[in-house]
Design a protein around this motif. Structure first.
Motif, mmCIF file in Angstrom:
data_model
loop_
_atom_site.group_PDB
_atom_site.id
_atom_site.type_symbol
_atom_site.label_atom_id
_atom_site.label_comp_id
_atom_site.label_asym_id
_atom_site.label_seq_id
_atom_site.Cartn_x
_atom_site.Cartn_y
_atom_site.Cartn_z
ATOM 1 N N CYS A 147 -93.781 -38.017 5.918
ATOM 2 C CA CYS A 147 -94.302 -38.086 4.544
ATOM 3 C C CYS A 147 -93.218 -38.639 3.607
ATOM 4 O O CYS A 147 -92.097 -38.131 3.558
ATOM 5 C CB CYS A 147 -94.742 -36.701 4.080
ATOM 6 S SG CYS A 147 -95.210 -36.657 2.337
ATOM 7 N N GLU A 149 -93.010 -38.434 0.591
ATOM 8 C CA GLU A 149 -92.785 -37.554 -0.553
ATOM 9 C C GLU A 149 -91.933 -36.342 -0.148
ATOM 10 O O GLU A 149 -90.941 -36.030 -0.789
ATOM 11 C CB GLU A 149 -94.170 -37.111 -1.063
ATOM 12 C CG GLU A 149 -94.335 -36.762 -2.519
ATOM 13 C CD GLU A 149 -94.087 -37.896 -3.496
ATOM 14 O OE1 GLU A 149 -92.947 -37.956 -3.977
ATOM 15 O OE2 GLU A 149 -95.004 -38.687 -3.795
ATOM 16 N N CYS A 150 -92.319 -35.662 0.965
ATOM 17 C CA CYS A 150 -91.664 -34.389 1.294
ATOM 18 C C CYS A 150 -91.033 -34.353 2.688
ATOM 19 O O CYS A 150 -90.396 -33.368 3.052
ATOM 20 C CB CYS A 150 -92.659 -33.238 1.149
ATOM 21 S SG CYS A 150 -93.886 -33.199 2.468
ATOM 22 N N GLU A 152 -92.544 -34.175 5.616
ATOM 23 C CA GLU A 152 -93.414 -33.569 6.634
ATOM 24 C C GLU A 152 -93.793 -34.635 7.689
ATOM 25 O O GLU A 152 -94.064 -35.778 7.334
ATOM 26 C CB GLU A 152 -94.668 -33.031 5.911
ATOM 27 C CG GLU A 152 -95.830 -32.614 6.788
ATOM 28 C CD GLU A 152 -95.536 -31.389 7.639
ATOM 29 O OE1 GLU A 152 -95.080 -30.378 7.080
ATOM 30 O OE2 GLU A 152 -95.754 -31.457 8.855
ATOM 31 N N LEU A 156 -100.253 -36.533 8.312
ATOM 32 C CA LEU A 156 -100.027 -37.714 7.468
ATOM 33 C C LEU A 156 -101.385 -38.380 7.241
ATOM 34 O O LEU A 156 -101.914 -39.029 8.131
ATOM 35 C CB LEU A 156 -99.040 -38.671 8.150
ATOM 36 C CG LEU A 156 -97.683 -38.033 8.451
ATOM 37 C CD1 LEU A 156 -96.822 -38.955 9.309
ATOM 38 C CD2 LEU A 156 -96.958 -37.658 7.167
ATOM 39 N N VAL A 167 -98.172 -40.354 3.259
ATOM 40 C CA VAL A 167 -97.938 -39.029 2.681
ATOM 41 C C VAL A 167 -98.813 -37.996 3.398
ATOM 42 O O VAL A 167 -99.841 -38.339 3.977
ATOM 43 C CB VAL A 167 -98.206 -38.999 1.155
ATOM 44 C CG1 VAL A 167 -97.158 -39.777 0.386
ATOM 45 C CG2 VAL A 167 -99.594 -39.521 0.830
ATOM 46 N N CYS A 168 -98.353 -36.737 3.345
ATOM 47 C CA CYS A 168 -99.063 -35.662 4.045
ATOM 48 C C CYS A 168 -100.184 -35.100 3.175
ATOM 49 O O CYS A 168 -100.310 -35.459 2.002
ATOM 50 C CB CYS A 168 -98.080 -34.565 4.434
ATOM 51 S SG CYS A 168 -97.549 -33.582 3.027
ATOM 52 N N SER A 169 -100.953 -34.190 3.763
ATOM 53 C CA SER A 169 -102.113 -33.650 3.050
ATOM 54 C C SER A 169 -101.730 -32.887 1.781
ATOM 55 O O SER A 169 -102.506 -32.837 0.835
ATOM 56 C CB SER A 169 -102.969 -32.789 3.981
ATOM 57 O OG SER A 169 -102.136 -31.968 4.755
ATOM 58 N N CYS A 171 -99.308 -33.784 -0.243
ATOM 59 C CA CYS A 171 -98.753 -34.732 -1.230
ATOM 60 C C CYS A 171 -99.706 -35.873 -1.555
ATOM 61 O O CYS A 171 -99.302 -36.851 -2.171
ATOM 62 C CB CYS A 171 -97.449 -35.324 -0.705
ATOM 63 S SG CYS A 171 -96.168 -34.114 -0.373
ATOM 64 N N GLU A 172 -100.954 -35.775 -1.109
ATOM 65 C CA GLU A 172 -101.810 -36.964 -1.174
ATOM 66 C C GLU A 172 -102.552 -37.168 -2.493
ATOM 67 O O GLU A 172 -103.425 -38.019 -2.573
ATOM 68 C CB GLU A 172 -102.800 -36.978 -0.011
ATOM 69 C CG GLU A 172 -103.853 -35.897 -0.082
ATOM 70 C CD GLU A 172 -104.754 -35.913 1.155
ATOM 71 O OE1 GLU A 172 -104.759 -36.909 1.876
ATOM 72 O OE2 GLU A 172 -105.436 -34.904 1.366
#
Ligand SMILES: [Zn+2]
Length: 231
Positions: A147, A149-150, A152, A156, A167-169, A171-172
């Motif tokens: 991800c 953003e974070c 992870e 994704l 991005v992951c769930s 951060c989406e």
């Protein structure tokens, strides 16, 4: 040669992509006259060895030309011609300075040779794989491993050009959904040669195109010509 534009009565302005001097402009004087020494050797998509004279302005002057490859077969079909034009256009937009990118020169030479040899390569998957490799050369390839953003590495599910990749769930919120098949395509496009560019469904290719288009708009302020259209 990326592009050739008629100029004045008998000249042409050429946009060239070179291995060591990036993109340059040159003027070929008198080449549209029937008795020109090298008029027939200066066509878009040709790979040429050229002798240039550095003038006072921005444009070099062409004083000699040798043809390395004409890629004549790709001119026989509208779709290969169109794919070649789009490849040159993407290079023009993403690499507009004289900063050297020998890998971009090689990539474009490979793409033109491939379209010349095998018309079946004039497909969206090939065009998108080519663009992914251009993003890599431009230093704006999307982050795909975790991800953006974070960090992870699982779940994704989205793509955000602002974040710089998948991005992951969690951060989406500002992302668009990127399905598994589209994600696979982006990863495989980077991992394979152009000739072995993976294929994917139309839906997955549209999502991949959106990811590529938004990366170049967000990070290079470049708008690429659409290959397929909106996801
Ligand atoms: Zn995340």
């Amino acid at each position: 040669m990326l592009r050739s534009i008629r100029y004045a009565e008998a000249d042409r302005i050429l946009h060239l992509y070179t291995p060591l001097h990036g993109r340059i402009g040159a003027i070929a004087k008198g080449v549209r006259r029937a008795r020109s020494r090298f008029g027939a050797r200066l066509e878009p998509f040709f790979q040429i060895r050229v002798v240039l004279h550095e003038g006072r302005g921005d444009l070099f002057t062409v004083t000699g030309v040798d043809t390395v490859a004409t890629h004549g077969a790709l001119r026989d079909q509208a779709r290969t011609l169109d794919a070649a034009a789009r490849a040159c256009d993407a290079v023009t937009r993403l690499f507009e300075t004289s900063e050297p990118h020998p890998e971009v020169f090689q990539l474009l030479a490979n793409e033109l040779a491939l379209l010349d040899r095998d018309a079946a390569q004039a497909r969206a998957a090939n065009g998108l794989a080519f663009r992914m490799k251009l993003l890599l050369a431009a230093g704006i390839v999307p982050q795909l491993g975790a991800c953006a953003e974070c960090g992870e590495v699982e779940h994704l599910r989205g793509f955000s050009a602002a974040a710089g990749g998948v991005v992951c769930s969690s951060c989406e919120s500002a992302a668009f959904p990127l399905e598994e098949e589209s994600y696979r395509f982006l990863v495989d496009a980077l991992g394979h040669s152009l000739a072995q560019a993976p294929d994917a469904s139309d839906r997955a290719l549209r999502q991949a195109e959106r990811a590529i288009t938004e990366m170049s708009e967000h990070h290079a302020h470049v708008r690429l010509r659409p290959l397929l259209g909106a996801a």
